[in-house]
Design an enzyme around this catalytic site. Structure first.
Site, PDB file in Angstrom:
ATOM      1  N   ALA A 100     -22.892   1.571 108.272  1.00 32.11           N
ATOM      2  CA  ALA A 100     -21.647   2.279 107.965  1.00 32.11           C
ATOM      3  C   ALA A 100     -20.652   2.008 109.079  1.00 32.11           C
ATOM      4  O   ALA A 100     -21.024   1.905 110.252  1.00 32.11           O
ATOM      5  CB  ALA A 100     -21.895   3.779 107.823  1.00 32.11           C
ATOM      6  N   VAL A 127     -22.325   2.804 112.533  1.00 30.51           N
ATOM      7  CA  VAL A 127     -23.694   3.322 112.565  1.00 30.51           C
ATOM      8  C   VAL A 127     -24.676   2.186 112.309  1.00 30.51           C
ATOM      9  O   VAL A 127     -24.481   1.360 111.405  1.00 30.51           O
ATOM     10  CB  VAL A 127     -23.875   4.436 111.513  1.00 30.51           C
ATOM     11  CG1 VAL A 127     -25.315   4.966 111.550  1.00 30.51           C
ATOM     12  CG2 VAL A 127     -22.886   5.569 111.761  1.00 30.51           C
ATOM     13  N   ASP A 159     -14.097  18.071 108.966  1.00 31.35           N
ATOM     14  CA  ASP A 159     -13.929  16.763 108.322  1.00 31.35           C
ATOM     15  C   ASP A 159     -15.022  16.524 107.275  1.00 31.35           C
ATOM     16  O   ASP A 159     -15.749  15.533 107.331  1.00 31.35           O
ATOM     17  CB  ASP A 159     -13.971  15.665 109.393  1.00 31.35           C
ATOM     18  CG  ASP A 159     -13.449  14.332 108.884  1.00 31.35           C
ATOM     19  OD1 ASP A 159     -12.727  14.321 107.867  1.00 31.35           O
ATOM     20  OD2 ASP A 159     -13.760  13.297 109.509  1.00 31.35           O
TER      21      ASP A 159
END
Length: 546
Positions: A175, A182, A328
């Site tokens: 990601a 990541v 978020d």
């Protein structure tokens, strides 16, 4: 002819050459000066490359690119004429063109620009749909960095290479986000982990990039008086600093897990502190699918209703109960997976870098306000809003619930004209246009709470609004209002129970009233007493802006 020569900058040099005479000696210094400037520029560029990995040169390029984008957007809007018969159509086209330019600039600039773009994409109750739908692409289009940059981060923070710290480290990112990417790895012993690595130059770029963004916002506010978003950006600044510290993110994750430990359907990845630094965060690996991945959810036979009830309850606990609010919660930060035993949905909360602390003196009145709004108790709404320093309590309610609360008073009419329906829809639209004033008025800690509510609402909307989010959160607010009372005597409990029963009655009465009104408008249409738009007017009025 002499005037032309001077304008062209040729001067006496070429003229004298044509007459076979010598040019003035004072002109010979120009090539030397140019060469000196060129050499100085090359030296500065070389030094910045060697000492700072071109940090300052990159900042200058991003500044010029951002300035160019802002100038082009401003020029497009300045060309619009409100007196034009096609003004609305042209305005939408400019919105879309400007949004495309912003996405392109954010992708080229990267880092903080993408993060800011993601933030603006989430306030779709304020910005035009052309902006929010286009900027939402930034959630998925972040560019991965090189292996060399990853190695630089590990050498700086650990003094070692990734493969020297982990048993196995896959340099292919699983990601890529705005601030980090990541990777999948294994700790010594074979334990699978997710390793979040910050972009190498991000912290060096933060001050210059943030300064550029705020500067451009200030310029735009001078040119366009109706533009009013710069204050939001300045409030975001202090919170973005938190996101650059992955140690703080680890502590946030642990606190979130502790706060939600009674919810057996919520999971927060465990932090491996031995492999965590300021720019590297090592977490427990957790499988799951994006909460917006409808195909995988369907393939895993998960219930959307079950997912949404658990999701709304989780964030209601944070907002009304603990006050430690995930700021978020976009779909990429929420995974869902089936429980191994019963197959029901489990929620996995990721990315704990951005949190907002909602103090108790705000949470208490907020619970009362939410309950009062459902009960349509305007006196209680006004009192609770006043405790939070908010004057226009009705508009504040519309911000929180993201649907019009005001209703037209008067008797039931036996006929509806298109003008009546247009007026109802226009009133609902104008209410949403006044949201900005309420955002400025409310406590600053509420800014991210509104963002949380709006982002979660968008998830529910994508699922088909199979659960009434406002009612689920209203029930939880009423429950938390009792929890926050000092002492829990039998008298207080039965008093609260009475309020709860009345509260449930009001929820039922309100829903039934709206349903009957919808049926009534449809009946007027079928007997020819209202236009076709009457069939959907209630749903359109009560739906939040897309």
């Amino acid at each position: 002819f002499q005037r032309v020569r001077r304008l062209l900058g040729v001067g006496g040099i070429n003229w004298c050459r044509s007459l076979h005479c010598q040019p003035p000696k004072k002109k010979t210094a120009r090539p030397v000066l140019r060469l000196a400037f060129l050499a100085t520029g090359a030296a500065v560029l070389a030094y910045d490359g060697i000492a700072n990995d071109f940090t300052y040169c990159g900042a200058a390029v991003r500044f010029v690119r951002s300035l160019k984008t802002a100038a082009l957007i401003a020029a497009d809007y300045m060309q619009l004429d409100e007196a034009d018969a096609e003004y609305d159509k042209k305005l939408k086209a400019v919105h879309q063109k400007s949004a495309d330019r912003l996405v392109e600039a954010c992708m080229l600039n990267g880092g903080l620009y993408i993060k800011i773009g993601q933030g603006f994409a989430s306030i779709n109750h304020i910005l035009p749909v052309e902006y929010t739908s286009t900027l939402s692409r930034l959630q998925d289009e972040c560019l991965p960095t090189s292996q060399a940059d990853v190695i630089k981060v590990f050498r700086s923070d650990f003094g070692r290479l990734p493969e020297e710290i982990y048993e196995d480290f896959d340099y292919r990112p699983v990601a890529a986000a705005s601030l980090a990417q990541v990777f999948r790895a294994k700790l010594p012993g074979g334990v699978p982990v997710a390793v979040k690595v910050q972009y190498n130059d991000l912290q060096k770029r933060f001050i210059s990039d943030m300064g550029t963004i705020i500067f451009l916002h200030d310029i735009i506010e001078l040119l366009f008086k109706s533009y009013n978003f710069g204050w939001i950006l300045k409030d975001l600044r202090k919170n973005l600093v938190q996101e650059l510290n992955f140690v703080q993110e680890g502590h946030n994750a642990e606190r979130c897990a502790e706060d939600l430990k009674n919810f057996d359907f919520v999971h927060v990845p465990k932090v491996h502190w031995s492999h965590t630094k300021t720019r590297v965060l090592t977490l427990e690996w957790m499988d799951g699918c994006n909460v917006g991945d409808m195909e995988t959810i369907k393939r895993n036979k998960l219930s959307l209703k079950d997912i949404d009830v658990k999701l709304f309850t989780t964030f209601a606990e944070q907002i009304f109960g603990t006050g430690f609010v995930h700021a978020d919660p976009h779909p990429g930060n929420i995974f869902v997976r089936p429980n191994a035993k019963n197959g029901r949905a489990e929620i996995v909360l990721l990315d704990h870098g951005l949190y907002e602390e909602l103090p108790k003196d705000v949470r208490g009145p907020l619970c009362d306000f939410w309950e009062a709004t459902v009960l349509r108790d305007e006196k209680m709404m006004e009192a609770a809003a006043a405790k939070m320093g908010i004057a226009d309590y009705m508009r504040f309610a519309e911000v929180l619930f993201q649907q019009p609360i005001r209703t037209r008073r008067g008797g039931v009419r036996s006929k509806l004209t298109q003008a009546d329906i247009d007026h109802m829809q226009e009133m609902a639209r104008k209410n949403f246009e006044l949201i900005m004033g309420s955002l400025k008025e409310m406590p600053r800690s509420m800014l991210f709470v509104v963002r949380n509510l709006n982002t979660v609402r968008a998830i529910g909307n994508k699922h088909g609004d199979v659960v009434d989010r406002a009612q689920v959160m209203a029930r939880y607010a009423q429950k938390c209002a009792y929890r926050q009372q000092s002492g829990h005597s039998p008298v207080q409990y039965f008093r609260w129970l009475g309020r709860r029963i009345y509260f449930e009655y009001c929820l039922f009465h309100s829903a039934a009233k709206l349903k009957l009104l919808d049926w009534y408008f449809n009946a007027l249409y079928w007997v020819g007493r209202a236009p076709a738009s009457a069939k959907t007017v209630m749903r359109e009025m009560l739906a939040p802006p897309q």
